[in-house]
Design an enzyme around this catalytic site. Structure first.
Site, PDB file in Angstrom:
ATOM      1  N   ILE A   1       0.167  -6.149  -1.688  1.00 51.08           N
ATOM      2  CA  ILE A   1       0.966  -5.053  -1.126  1.00 51.08           C
ATOM      3  C   ILE A   1       1.747  -5.546   0.094  1.00 51.08           C
ATOM      4  O   ILE A   1       1.244  -6.339   0.892  1.00 51.08           O
ATOM      5  CB  ILE A   1       0.053  -3.870  -0.716  1.00 51.08           C
ATOM      6  CG1 ILE A   1      -0.813  -3.408  -1.897  1.00 51.08           C
ATOM      7  CG2 ILE A   1       0.893  -2.716  -0.176  1.00 51.08           C
ATOM      8  CD1 ILE A   1      -0.051  -2.839  -3.077  1.00 51.08           C
TER       9      ILE A   1
ATOM     10  N   SER B   1     -10.292  -3.010  -2.414  1.00 51.45           N
ATOM     11  CA  SER B   1      -9.304  -4.051  -2.715  1.00 51.45           C
ATOM     12  C   SER B   1      -9.681  -4.736  -4.016  1.00 51.45           C
ATOM     13  O   SER B   1     -10.866  -4.822  -4.357  1.00 51.45           O
ATOM     14  CB  SER B   1      -9.273  -5.086  -1.583  1.00 51.45           C
ATOM     15  OG  SER B   1      -8.517  -6.221  -1.947  1.00 51.45           O
TER      16      SER B   1
ATOM     17  N   TYR C   1     -14.404 -10.469   3.727  1.00 55.40           N
ATOM     18  CA  TYR C   1     -13.548  -9.348   3.310  1.00 55.40           C
ATOM     19  C   TYR C   1     -13.895  -8.882   1.894  1.00 55.40           C
ATOM     20  O   TYR C   1     -14.069  -7.683   1.642  1.00 55.40           O
ATOM     21  CB  TYR C   1     -12.083  -9.781   3.393  1.00 55.40           C
ATOM     22  CG  TYR C   1     -11.097  -8.691   3.074  1.00 55.40           C
ATOM     23  CD1 TYR C   1     -10.752  -7.732   4.026  1.00 55.40           C
ATOM     24  CD2 TYR C   1     -10.478  -8.628   1.826  1.00 55.40           C
ATOM     25  CE1 TYR C   1      -9.832  -6.734   3.741  1.00 55.40           C
ATOM     26  CE2 TYR C   1      -9.558  -7.639   1.534  1.00 55.40           C
ATOM     27  CZ  TYR C   1      -9.236  -6.693   2.493  1.00 55.40           C
ATOM     28  OH  TYR C   1      -8.335  -5.702   2.200  1.00 55.40           O
TER      29      TYR C   1
ATOM     30  N   GLY D   1      -7.627   4.040  10.397  1.00 55.62           N
ATOM     31  CA  GLY D   1      -6.655   2.953  10.322  1.00 55.62           C
ATOM     32  C   GLY D   1      -5.285   3.467   9.947  1.00 55.62           C
ATOM     33  O   GLY D   1      -4.564   2.828   9.176  1.00 55.62           O
TER      34      GLY D   1
END
Length: 245
Positions: A186, A140, A153, A10
């Protein structure tokens, strides 16, 4: 880090691009994997080369185990032995759990969690043979505290923490470190598209009162991937401005 080979999944934009650039500035040659945006990947390669790095971009769906193995082999053939693996590839398909389809739940886990597993599995035999290597997984704070609308997620990122700690225990005796970085709020393409009310609500949850930069995450990854962190493994380093204390 001079002369080491780093592989960042990524890595074509956002946090992944910042990580790749920081590793290049540290002296690494860098390969990035990307899912579909060839133009963004080419831009990142150009930036890496400007930083003095040998650079390579490979299109790869990390959810496909065979594709992940083939990508690792290509990086080693073109750049040399991989020393640093950063699992940053991730997708979101947000929605309340009661309305979330099984397909959307599974797709996010396939990329964010199973994809990281595929990359780790492909690299570990090489690292074990050399008795060296650093793995950094991008999780995260959502995986630590939960987040409404992100059952898929948050689950994938929580699973990534468990994967990090388990692999760290399995390979610590082989000189391999496995750590995670947990970003909070972020500045990315996703946050850039938020309306002002949502942005202010997000900022209100951050004690430091500001949104983080991709470079903040990249700096943490750089440290954990370096020899300066050679006695740190199984760690989850939060980069969140105090969002989750």
């Amino acid at each position: 880090m001079n002369g080491k080979i780093a592989l960042v999944t990524g890595g074509s934009r956002g946090i992944g691009r910042a990580i790749a650039l920081k590793l290049a500035q540290d002296g690494c040659d860098v390969a990035i994997l990307y899912a579909g945006r060839r133009e963004a990947a080419d831009e990142t390669v150009a930036l890496l080369e400007q930083a003095g790095s040998r650079a390579l971009a490979i299109q790869c769906n990390v959810a496909d185990g065979a594709a992940a193995e083939a990508a690792v082999k290509e990086v080693e053939a073109q750049l040399g032995p991989i020393a640093v693996l950063v699992n940053n590839a991730g997708i979101v398909r947000d929605g309340l759990a009661m309305r979330m389809s099984s397909e959307d739940f599974r797709a996010v886990l396939d990329v964010n969690l199973t994809g990281a597993f595929h990359m780790i599995r492909a690299c570990l035999p090489l690292f074990i043979r050399r008795r060296a290597g650093s793995i950094v997984n991008i999780t995260s704070v959502s995986g630590m505290m939960g987040n409404p609308g992100q059952a898929n997620y948050a689950s994938s990122k929580a699973g990534l923490i468990g994967l990090t700690k388990t692999i760290a225990r399995e390979v610590a005796s082989r000189g391999i470190t496995v750590n995670a970085v947990a970003p909070g709020f972020i500045q990315t393409d996703m946050t850039a598209g938020m309306n002002e009310a949502a942005l202010q609500k997000g900022l209100a949850a951050v004690p430091m009162g500001r949104i983080g930069k991709p470079e903040d995450v990249a700096n943490a990854v750089s440290f954990l991937a370096s020899d300066a962190a050679s006695y740190i493994t199984g760690c989850v380093l939060k980069v969140d401005g105090g969002m989750y204390i």
